[in-house]
Design an enzyme around this catalytic site. Structure first.
Site, PDB file in Angstrom:
ATOM      1  NE  ARG A  68      21.728   7.635 -15.275  1.00  0.00           N
ATOM      2  CZ  ARG A  68      22.396   7.522 -14.138  1.00  0.00           C
ATOM      3  NH1 ARG A  68      23.541   8.169 -13.962  1.00  0.00           N
ATOM      4  NH2 ARG A  68      21.923   6.789 -13.144  1.00  0.00           N
ATOM      5  CG  ASN A  76      20.707   0.504 -17.953  1.00  0.00           C
ATOM      6  OD1 ASN A  76      19.682   0.919 -17.435  1.00  0.00           O
ATOM      7  ND2 ASN A  76      21.620   1.308 -18.461  1.00  0.00           N
ATOM      8  NE  ARG A  87      24.937   4.808 -15.159  1.00  0.00           N
ATOM      9  CZ  ARG A  87      25.191   5.836 -15.958  1.00  0.00           C
ATOM     10  NH1 ARG A  87      24.537   5.966 -17.110  1.00  0.00           N
ATOM     11  NH2 ARG A  87      26.075   6.757 -15.629  1.00  0.00           N
ATOM     12  CB  CYS A  88      18.039   3.839 -19.044  1.00  0.00           C
ATOM     13  SG  CYS A  88      19.292   3.190 -20.151  1.00  0.00           S
ATOM     14  CG  MET A  89      13.854   3.740 -16.784  1.00  0.00           C
ATOM     15  SD  MET A  89      12.465   2.657 -16.347  1.00  0.00           S
ATOM     16  CE  MET A  89      13.239   1.566 -15.138  1.00  0.00           C
TER      17      MET A  89
END
EC number: 3.5.3.6
Length: 407
Positions: free
Chosen positions: A158, A351, A396-398
């Site tokens: 992301r 997240n 979401r970060c990944m």
């Protein structure tokens, strides 16, 4: 046929996404170097890989195309110009000395492209180069010292690039441990057949310059739709970076407003998406600290002369309501009592990755927050994260959406 790359919102139907499966870079994460490499702990790489496979398969089962960064990088290296450019940028004469750098580049150039991609993300030690490469630089280093340091944060696709409407920002990262990631993405977007020649805009970050304090990371960028972008001003994303991106968005007529919100500068609030994500038309998941009335928030709009007009907002929620044309934002706060909420926020309860309105992917361990999602009519597709969560990043970060519908 050229693939479509467009991200029109945070919550529209997700169609294509880029992930990075944990590999060599995480195997080189140790108690002595993890802080420098921006991790709090070491992970079980095998278990993290299994958890990541479940994440990827969950997306595939929902009809979402999953592209893996290592595959894209390997295929990009098939283009000679891309391969030469990456070797020049990742093995610098000025860091290693011209003689040693030339020898290392020549040796790497003979590798299979899969192995080279593995080293471009996983790093390279002095002990891995052949004994025939002799140099003063080699003589002054231990075999376990790094020629190229590993990039374990590539796991969080992301951040390094983010697609916003009809274009992409290839982000100048704030921390030295992540800055080389950007060149891998620059090469993919410039030369990979999936992207080369595509009719998309490169807003920011694709120049051979020192961006200095103008840093930006995708975890702070929420494409909330309807011509609006919400950006967190965090320990990683600066006002300077936000201004450059906002000007580019307005220049290319891709956004009408950018909302900038100031975040607390501490580890648990590293990016906006660690404390706030958009999960339905009028609904956000939040850790309450970010929506306090005293949080600074501004709306940036074009001033008509190529610059920016800045308007102080009374609250973040009011700014979002104006941008989306809704009467009231619905908030789902982190679940449990004060202790449980703090633990679950730390473990990325907020997240989550929205697949379509009201359907998200999140870690199964965050039972209190997941229960609140369920009661609010939000469907959670749970994934394991006992190891992946140690990296301080959730679904979401990944993930880096490449194609998502608007709202």
């Amino acid at each position: 046929m050229m693939e479509k790359h467009y991200v029109g919102s945070e919550i529209g139907q997700l169609r294509s996404v880029m992930l990075h499966r944990p590999n060599l870079s995480l195997k080189r994460l140790t108690p002595s170097n993890c802080q420098e490499l921006l991790f709090d702990d070491v992970l079980s790489v095998e278990r993290a890989g299994e958890e990541h496979d479940i994440f990827a398969n969950t997306l595939r089962q929902q009809g979402i195309e999953v592209l893996l960064l290592t595959d894209l990088l390997t295929q990009t290296l098939d283009i000679t110009e891309a391969k030469n450019w990456l070797l020049e940028t990742q093995i610098s004469d000025y860091r290693l000395g011209p003689t040693f750098a030339t020898d290392v580049r020549a040796w790497l150039a003979e590798m299979s492209h899969r192995d080279l991609a593995r080293h471009l993300s996983g790093g390279l030690t002095y002990g891995e180069i052949p004994a025939s490469i002799k140099n003063m630089v080699v003589d002054t280093h231990d075999i376990n010292d790094f020629i190229m340091k590993p990039l374990p944060n590539h796991l969080f696709t992301r951040d390094t690039s983010c697609w916003i409407y009809n274009g992409v920002s290839i982000n100048p990262m704030a921390k030295p441990a992540r800055q080389r990631e950007t060149n891998n993405l620059r090469a993919i977007y410039r030369w990979h057949p999936q992207f080369a020649g595509g009719e998309f805009i490169k807003y920011f970050g694709d120049e051979n310059i020192n961006y200095d304090h103008a840093t930006l990371e995708g975890g702070d960028v929420l494409v909330i739709g309807r011509g609006a972008v919400l950006i967190g001003m965090s320990e990683r994303t600066t006002p300077q970076g936000i201004e450059f991106l906002a000007q580019a968005l307005f220049k290319h007529r891709q956004a009408e407003r950018v909302i900038a919100v100031e975040l607390p500068k501490h580890r648990s609030c590293m990016h906006l998406d660690t404390v706030m994500t958009h999960i339905d038309i009028d609904t956000f998941s939040v850790y309450p600290e970010v929506v306090r009335p005293d949080v600074n928030c501004w709306t940036l709009t074009p001033d008509g002369h190529g610059g920016l007009k800045r308007t102080q907002e009374s609250t973040l929620l009011h700014a979002i309501e104006k941008a989306l044309g809704i009467d009231q934002v619905r908030l789902i706060t982190t679940g449990g009592d004060a202790f449980e909420a703090e633990r679950e926020q730390w473990n990325d309860a907020n997240n989550v990755l929205t697949l379509r309105p009201g359907v998200v992917v999140g870690y199964e361990r965050n039972i209190w927050t997941n229960e609140k999602y369920d009661k609010a009519g939000i469907t959670v597709l749970p994934i394991p994260g006992d190891e992946l969560g140690r990296g301080r990043g959730g679904a979401r970060c990944m993930s880096c959406p490449l194609h998502r519908d608007g709202i």
